[in-house]
Design a protein around this motif. Structure first.
Motif, PDB file in Angstrom:
ATOM      1  N   THR A 201      45.074  35.519  39.102  1.00 64.36           N
ATOM      2  CA  THR A 201      45.228  34.570  37.777  1.00 64.36           C
ATOM      3  C   THR A 201      44.015  33.660  37.547  1.00 64.36           C
ATOM      4  O   THR A 201      43.313  33.888  38.500  1.00 64.36           O
ATOM      5  CB  THR A 201      46.490  33.463  37.667  1.00 64.36           C
ATOM      6  OG1 THR A 201      46.107  32.622  38.988  1.00 64.36           O
ATOM      7  CG2 THR A 201      47.752  34.464  38.032  1.00 64.36           C
ATOM      8  N   PRO A 202      43.624  33.148  36.479  1.00 64.66           N
ATOM      9  CA  PRO A 202      42.645  32.409  36.101  1.00 64.66           C
ATOM     10  C   PRO A 202      42.556  31.177  37.163  1.00 64.66           C
ATOM     11  O   PRO A 202      41.509  30.846  37.661  1.00 64.66           O
ATOM     12  CB  PRO A 202      42.630  31.778  34.873  1.00 64.66           C
ATOM     13  CG  PRO A 202      43.457  33.029  34.162  1.00 64.66           C
ATOM     14  CD  PRO A 202      44.258  33.596  34.897  1.00 64.66           C
ATOM     15  N   GLU A 203      43.720  30.689  37.492  1.00 63.25           N
ATOM     16  CA  GLU A 203      43.948  29.528  38.344  1.00 63.25           C
ATOM     17  C   GLU A 203      43.364  30.100  39.729  1.00 63.25           C
ATOM     18  O   GLU A 203      42.448  29.167  40.379  1.00 63.25           O
ATOM     19  CB  GLU A 203      45.154  28.964  38.475  1.00 63.25           C
ATOM     20  CG  GLU A 203      45.890  28.247  37.383  1.00 63.25           C
ATOM     21  CD  GLU A 203      46.017  29.227  36.173  1.00 63.25           C
ATOM     22  OE1 GLU A 203      46.513  30.130  36.312  1.00 63.25           O
ATOM     23  OE2 GLU A 203      45.789  28.731  34.947  1.00 63.25           O
ATOM     24  N   GLN A 204      43.532  31.020  40.113  1.00 61.65           N
ATOM     25  CA  GLN A 204      43.193  31.592  41.609  1.00 61.65           C
ATOM     26  C   GLN A 204      41.848  31.958  41.576  1.00 61.65           C
ATOM     27  O   GLN A 204      41.236  31.665  42.522  1.00 61.65           O
ATOM     28  CB  GLN A 204      44.102  32.886  42.094  1.00 61.65           C
ATOM     29  CG  GLN A 204      45.331  32.474  42.226  1.00 61.65           C
ATOM     30  CD  GLN A 204      46.082  34.012  42.388  1.00 61.65           C
ATOM     31  OE1 GLN A 204      46.301  34.685  41.573  1.00 61.65           O
ATOM     32  NE2 GLN A 204      47.022  34.058  43.417  1.00 61.65           N
ATOM     33  N   ALA A 205      41.115  32.427  40.301  1.00 59.66           N
ATOM     34  CA  ALA A 205      39.805  32.489  40.439  1.00 59.66           C
ATOM     35  C   ALA A 205      39.022  31.432  40.253  1.00 59.66           C
ATOM     36  O   ALA A 205      37.893  31.360  40.949  1.00 59.66           O
ATOM     37  CB  ALA A 205      39.484  33.739  39.009  1.00 59.66           C
ATOM     38  N   GLU A 340      32.264  37.692  27.039  1.00 61.40           N
ATOM     39  CA  GLU A 340      33.460  37.925  26.206  1.00 61.40           C
ATOM     40  C   GLU A 340      34.740  38.515  27.137  1.00 61.40           C
ATOM     41  O   GLU A 340      35.891  37.804  27.034  1.00 61.40           O
ATOM     42  CB  GLU A 340      33.204  39.218  25.315  1.00 61.40           C
ATOM     43  CG  GLU A 340      32.188  38.958  24.158  1.00 61.40           C
ATOM     44  CD  GLU A 340      32.298  37.534  23.297  1.00 61.40           C
ATOM     45  OE1 GLU A 340      33.322  37.497  23.203  1.00 61.40           O
ATOM     46  OE2 GLU A 340      31.279  37.171  23.061  1.00 61.40           O
ATOM     47  N   ALA A 341      34.212  39.006  28.404  1.00 60.42           N
ATOM     48  CA  ALA A 341      35.451  39.351  29.301  1.00 60.42           C
ATOM     49  C   ALA A 341      36.237  38.084  29.758  1.00 60.42           C
ATOM     50  O   ALA A 341      37.426  37.923  30.103  1.00 60.42           O
ATOM     51  CB  ALA A 341      34.781  40.325  30.178  1.00 60.42           C
ATOM     52  N   VAL A 342      35.288  37.153  30.295  1.00 64.52           N
ATOM     53  CA  VAL A 342      35.731  35.977  31.023  1.00 64.52           C
ATOM     54  C   VAL A 342      36.444  35.398  29.975  1.00 64.52           C
ATOM     55  O   VAL A 342      37.725  34.682  30.335  1.00 64.52           O
ATOM     56  CB  VAL A 342      34.645  35.129  31.480  1.00 64.52           C
ATOM     57  CG1 VAL A 342      35.036  33.809  31.822  1.00 64.52           C
ATOM     58  CG2 VAL A 342      33.640  35.754  32.569  1.00 64.52           C
ATOM     59  N   ASP A 343      36.244  35.005  28.550  1.00 66.45           N
ATOM     60  CA  ASP A 343      36.929  34.488  27.518  1.00 66.45           C
ATOM     61  C   ASP A 343      38.516  34.952  27.370  1.00 66.45           C
ATOM     62  O   ASP A 343      39.454  34.394  27.684  1.00 66.45           O
ATOM     63  CB  ASP A 343      36.269  34.478  26.405  1.00 66.45           C
ATOM     64  CG  ASP A 343      35.499  33.183  26.045  1.00 66.45           C
ATOM     65  OD1 ASP A 343      35.236  32.355  26.888  1.00 66.45           O
ATOM     66  OD2 ASP A 343      34.593  33.218  25.142  1.00 66.45           O
ATOM     67  N   ALA A 344      38.456  36.393  27.505  1.00 59.28           N
ATOM     68  CA  ALA A 344      39.632  37.239  27.258  1.00 59.28           C
ATOM     69  C   ALA A 344      40.663  36.892  28.479  1.00 59.28           C
ATOM     70  O   ALA A 344      41.907  37.061  28.503  1.00 59.28           O
ATOM     71  CB  ALA A 344      39.241  38.742  26.997  1.00 59.28           C
ATOM     72  N   PHE A 345      39.870  36.858  29.700  1.00 58.36           N
ATOM     73  CA  PHE A 345      40.606  36.931  31.150  1.00 58.36           C
ATOM     74  C   PHE A 345      41.506  35.453  30.926  1.00 58.36           C
ATOM     75  O   PHE A 345      42.592  35.405  31.072  1.00 58.36           O
ATOM     76  CB  PHE A 345      39.685  36.674  32.027  1.00 58.36           C
ATOM     77  CG  PHE A 345      40.297  36.396  33.301  1.00 58.36           C
ATOM     78  CD1 PHE A 345      41.518  37.105  34.042  1.00 58.36           C
ATOM     79  CD2 PHE A 345      39.681  35.509  34.378  1.00 58.36           C
ATOM     80  CE1 PHE A 345      42.013  36.922  35.332  1.00 58.36           C
ATOM     81  CE2 PHE A 345      40.289  35.225  35.516  1.00 58.36           C
ATOM     82  CZ  PHE A 345      41.338  35.703  35.908  1.00 58.36           C
ATOM     83  N   HIS A 349      44.172  38.042  27.816  1.00 58.38           N
ATOM     84  CA  HIS A 349      43.956  39.434  27.046  1.00 58.38           C
ATOM     85  C   HIS A 349      43.315  40.359  27.961  1.00 58.38           C
ATOM     86  O   HIS A 349      43.177  41.604  27.722  1.00 58.38           O
ATOM     87  CB  HIS A 349      43.175  39.273  26.047  1.00 58.38           C
ATOM     88  CG  HIS A 349      44.054  38.252  24.899  1.00 58.38           C
ATOM     89  ND1 HIS A 349      45.212  38.307  24.633  1.00 58.38           N
ATOM     90  CD2 HIS A 349      43.186  37.265  24.291  1.00 58.38           C
ATOM     91  CE1 HIS A 349      45.466  37.480  23.579  1.00 58.38           C
ATOM     92  NE2 HIS A 349      44.183  36.770  23.477  1.00 58.38           N
ATOM     93  N   LEU A 350      42.965  39.849  29.438  1.00 61.08           N
ATOM     94  CA  LEU A 350      42.439  40.940  30.117  1.00 61.08           C
ATOM     95  C   LEU A 350      42.503  40.468  31.658  1.00 61.08           C
ATOM     96  O   LEU A 350      42.674  39.276  32.073  1.00 61.08           O
ATOM     97  CB  LEU A 350      40.825  40.529  29.835  1.00 61.08           C
ATOM     98  CG  LEU A 350      39.862  41.846  30.571  1.00 61.08           C
ATOM     99  CD1 LEU A 350      40.133  43.096  29.842  1.00 61.08           C
ATOM    100  CD2 LEU A 350      38.352  41.634  30.355  1.00 61.08           C
ATOM    101  N   SER A 351      42.836  41.729  32.483  1.00 61.68           N
ATOM    102  CA  SER A 351      43.188  41.378  33.946  1.00 61.68           C
ATOM    103  C   SER A 351      41.851  40.922  34.480  1.00 61.68           C
ATOM    104  O   SER A 351      40.668  41.234  34.032  1.00 61.68           O
ATOM    105  CB  SER A 351      43.520  42.565  34.619  1.00 61.68           C
ATOM    106  OG  SER A 351      42.623  43.657  34.598  1.00 61.68           O
ATOM    107  N   PHE A 352      41.782  40.596  35.624  1.00 63.26           N
ATOM    108  CA  PHE A 352      40.729  40.038  36.753  1.00 63.26           C
ATOM    109  C   PHE A 352      39.859  41.302  36.861  1.00 63.26           C
ATOM    110  O   PHE A 352      38.619  41.160  36.427  1.00 63.26           O
ATOM    111  CB  PHE A 352      41.181  39.677  38.001  1.00 63.26           C
ATOM    112  CG  PHE A 352      39.850  39.036  38.894  1.00 63.26           C
ATOM    113  CD1 PHE A 352      39.157  38.080  38.743  1.00 63.26           C
ATOM    114  CD2 PHE A 352      39.641  39.830  39.880  1.00 63.26           C
ATOM    115  CE1 PHE A 352      38.150  37.763  39.464  1.00 63.26           C
ATOM    116  CE2 PHE A 352      38.505  39.512  40.829  1.00 63.26           C
ATOM    117  CZ  PHE A 352      37.925  38.478  40.487  1.00 63.26           C
ATOM    118  N   LEU A 353      40.416  42.418  37.180  1.00 62.32           N
ATOM    119  CA  LEU A 353      39.528  43.793  37.650  1.00 62.32           C
ATOM    120  C   LEU A 353      38.964  44.073  36.006  1.00 62.32           C
ATOM    121  O   LEU A 353      38.050  45.126  36.318  1.00 62.32           O
ATOM    122  CB  LEU A 353      40.459  44.704  38.325  1.00 62.32           C
ATOM    123  CG  LEU A 353      40.668  44.546  39.729  1.00 62.32           C
ATOM    124  CD1 LEU A 353      41.624  45.503  40.025  1.00 62.32           C
ATOM    125  CD2 LEU A 353      39.672  44.198  40.564  1.00 62.32           C
ATOM    126  N   GLY A 354      39.725  43.813  34.955  1.00 61.41           N
ATOM    127  CA  GLY A 354      39.356  44.342  33.708  1.00 61.41           C
ATOM    128  C   GLY A 354      38.046  43.679  33.179  1.00 61.41           C
ATOM    129  O   GLY A 354      37.250  44.210  32.416  1.00 61.41           O
TER     130      GLY A 354
END
Ligand code: NDP
Ligand code: MG
Length: 400
Positions: A201-205, A340-345, A349-354
């Motif tokens: 999850t974003p919190e874990q990241a 863009e990927a970080v915003d989507a995460f 809208h996007l997984s961490f590995l995504g």
């Protein structure tokens, strides 16, 4: 240090680097007088405190829709304190104008996040001021354009690894360098497998083990995109090909990077993790600020460990190396896709590995435009805009 304090413009004053920079300037007022601040505008109270403490003549709010709230808060506080408010401007062009408003002998500290830092970086270089550069994205995206615009020594990195390398290189000739070794903490997910990262999850990241930083760089540290950007930053900052820049995981973040010389000796810079060290180094260079940061205490037993990067689980560095070798703005596409990927995460809208999968997919698209040298900054901005759209389309397709 000189008797007339230099002027300093700080871009990104309310961020992690920005607030720590103002702490350093408060403690060492002889370094420079703050003449201008630029902020995004999302933290009017903090801007107000900074204006009252540092009394800049100019304040720029990058997001025009936030300027009014900042103006109101700053105006009221200045009136209550019986001091003149700073002249306020708004918008991206005003940030660029502020970045270019000083000259030789002055300092611009670019601590904005993302490739929006590129145009201010170019404006600061054109003005002749020293550029203390935390905004690594502008060097990564702008590459040769930025280095060609800089006179030797004009850019001083504010990134612990590059500050370390610059210190280790003091007194070393370019032909004596074999390779650079950039250290990486490994981030919060060091030692995990791809399967274990699927549901992160974003919190874990955001739970970085050794550094407290802004949201984008913290996420980039978890994906190792930050280390990828730093390898390319080092290529341009130190004029070396990517295959002479190694990365090693060092979880304690005490050795901030190293230089291996042709005679087999390795020079390391070490200090407890504290960005004020890198900030103070860049602002005061070649002076040393006495008591700037806590030194290592070798009366306490400690171990420093080093291990290779798990490139299978964290492919970000390899993808960046290939993009850098390709050139033609491929790193601009890499960085834009990542932003863009970080915003989507964070938006779910996007997984961490995504995140790294998306960067790879955007780079692999045969329609990706190339930025030719002759197109200058416009060519890079075109690649960027294309990459952001391509990233959006891929994210929408994954969701659909
Ligand atoms: P933050 O997200 O904490 O701060 C970003 C700052 O930029 C905020 O003041 C924000 O304002 C402001 N801002 C946003 N958009 C604009 C704009 N268009 N123009 C001017 N200002 C703007 O980031 P960090 O401080 O963590 O990082 C800044 C840079 O330094 C990044 O490039 C990062 O990679 C690099 N860096 C950071 C390190 C760290 O320890 N944090 C270490 C090494 C490098 P607002 O508050 O209103 O949003
Ligand atoms: Mg760093």
């Amino acid at each position: 240090m000189s008797t007339t304090p230099r002027r300093l413009v700080l871009l990104g004053a309310t961020g992690s680097i920005g607030t720590q920079s103002l702490e350093v300037l408060t403690r060492y007022p002889d370094i420079a007088r703050v003449s201008g601040l630029a902020v995004g505008g999302s933290r009017p109270e903090l801007v107000t405190e900074q204006v009252l403490a540092h009394r800049p003549e100019h304040l720029v709010v990058a997001a025009p829709e936030r300027a009014e709230a900042v103006e109101r808060a700053v105006g009221a506080a200045c009136a209550a304190a019986h001091v003149a408010p700073p002249a306020l401007d708004a918008g991206a062009e005003a940030v660029v104008a502020l970045a270019g408003s000083l000259g030789d002998g002055d300092v611009v500290l670019n601590a904005v996040t993302g490739s929006v830092g590129l145009l201010p970086t170019l404006a600061a270089l054109a003005s002749g001021a020293r550029l203390a550069l935390a905004n690594k994205e502008s060097l990564v995206v702008g590459g040769s354009l930025v280095t060609e615009a800089a006179r030797p020594g004009q850019i001083l990195p504010v990134d612990s690894e590059h500050t370390a390398i610059a210190q280790a290189l003091a007194g070393v000739r370019p032909d004596q360098v074999d390779h650079l070794v950039v250290t990486a903490s490994g981030g919060p997910f060091r030692g995990r497998t791809r399967d274990q990262l699927a549901a992160v999850t974003p919190e874990q990241a955001l739970a970085h083990p050794t550094w407290a930083m802004g949201r984008v760089i913290t996420t980039n540290s978890a994906t190792l995109v930050n280390k990828a950007l730093e390898v390319i930053e080092a290529c341009f900052q130190f004029d070396l090909p990517e295959d002479r820049i190694e990365v090693v995981v060092h979880p304690q973040s005490i050795v901030h990077s190293m230089v291996t010389l042709v005679d087999g000796s390795t020079i390391a810079q070490a200090s407890p993790p504290d960005m004020r060290h890198a900030i103070g180094w860049a602002l005061a260079h070649p002076e040393k600020l006495s008591g700037l940061a806590r030194p290592l205490d070798f009366r306490q037993a400690q171990s420093w460990t080093f291990e290779p990067v798990d490139e299978q689980t964290f492919p970000a560095i390899g993808i960046a190396r290939a993009a850098h070798r390709e050139g033609g703005g491929a790193m601009a596409a890499y960085n834009a896709a990542n932003e863009e990927a970080v915003d989507a995460f964070f938006a779910g809208h996007l997984s961490f590995l995504g995140i790294t999968e998306l960067i790879r997919a955007v780079l692999a698209d045969p329609r990706r435009p190339r930025a030719e040298r002759a197109d200058g900054v416009d060519g890079l901005l075109h690649v960027e805009a294309w990459a952001r759209e391509a990233a959006h389309a891929l994210i929408a397709a994954r969701e659909g």
